[in-house]
Design an enzyme around this catalytic site. Sequence first.
Site, mmCIF file in Angstrom:
data_model
loop_
_atom_site.group_PDB
_atom_site.id
_atom_site.type_symbol
_atom_site.label_atom_id
_atom_site.label_comp_id
_atom_site.label_asym_id
_atom_site.label_seq_id
_atom_site.Cartn_x
_atom_site.Cartn_y
_atom_site.Cartn_z
ATOM 1 N N PRO A 141 1.090 -0.815 0.144
ATOM 2 C CA PRO A 141 0.193 0.087 0.101
ATOM 3 C C PRO A 141 1.573 1.127 -0.404
ATOM 4 O O PRO A 141 2.460 1.150 0.391
ATOM 5 C CB PRO A 141 -1.043 -0.110 1.500
ATOM 6 C CG PRO A 141 -1.070 -1.637 1.741
ATOM 7 C CD PRO A 141 0.712 -2.134 1.040
ATOM 8 N N GLU A 142 0.170 2.454 -0.351
ATOM 9 C CA GLU A 142 1.050 3.643 -0.888
ATOM 10 C C GLU A 142 -0.310 4.119 0.091
ATOM 11 O O GLU A 142 -0.668 3.936 1.071
ATOM 12 C CB GLU A 142 0.639 3.654 -1.871
ATOM 13 C CG GLU A 142 1.805 3.064 -3.343
ATOM 14 C CD GLU A 142 1.918 2.826 -4.178
ATOM 15 O OE1 GLU A 142 1.544 4.665 -4.579
ATOM 16 O OE2 GLU A 142 1.529 2.395 -5.245
#
Length: 285
Positions: A2-3
């Site tokens: 995830p970012e």
Amino acid sequence: MPELPEVETTRRKIEPLLRGRVIANVEHDAPHKYRDTHLAVGRRVQGLSRRGKYLMLQLAGADAAETDPHDLEFIVHLGMTGGFRLEPGQHTRVTLTTEDGEQLFFNDPRRFGKMAVVRPGEYASMPTLAAMGPEPLSDDFTEADFVKLAREAGAVKPWLLSQKPVSGVGNIYADESLWQAQIHPAQTRLTSAEGKKLYTAIREVMAKAVEAGGSSLGNGVGNYRQHDGVSGLFQLEHHVYGKGGQPCPRCGTDIAKIVLAQRGTHFCPKCQTLKERSKSQGSKG
């Protein structure tokens, strides 16, 4: 992955479950990956914040009689496949139990996630966090500073992924921002005009992605989901990421995929042409 958008969504979702509660136990079997988590036991979660791709729990100091009365931070990096869940599963790596018996489970199929309990701001063991640039949606992220840095940048996508010019931009949102700004991922020494376009694109893409709850790709066990299993929706607005061979939404040219700095990279060969540029040209608008 995830970012930033996925981590921010995670923060917003789990904060009501943890804020104000005392941590009674942190159970795992990998002390080299989840460092000093025993220091969180007996401390109250004062709040949850985020820095780039890092989730940060603020822990109230222990009583004066305890060994360490200082406030602490519980740092979580989700890695590629990490995420919190309400129920345990096959890939549960950490179980966090609060004093009132509530539990939160950290699942991580590929085991790249990490945790550490540290004094606030003591990030020597986490060099990326220590050297991270400004938040893209904060007032600290200014167009003037970004444009100045971009004039001397090497290949722009790896530069963004370094987290130094701006925090939280990973593979997905670098590709999407560069497409929106019409800049080739390998372009070096951006002009002032290019830097301004990319600055605006990063802010717009990140704001939309956060609002959509991040991006959930495919149905694999390691793909990002919110803690209650709900998917993000921003993947429905991707223009180039994961679209290799499909027509560019802007010009119809097939989206290309290359490997840049060991990362799969998607772009439009017509909209995002690579320009030869001397060192002096980077300072021109």
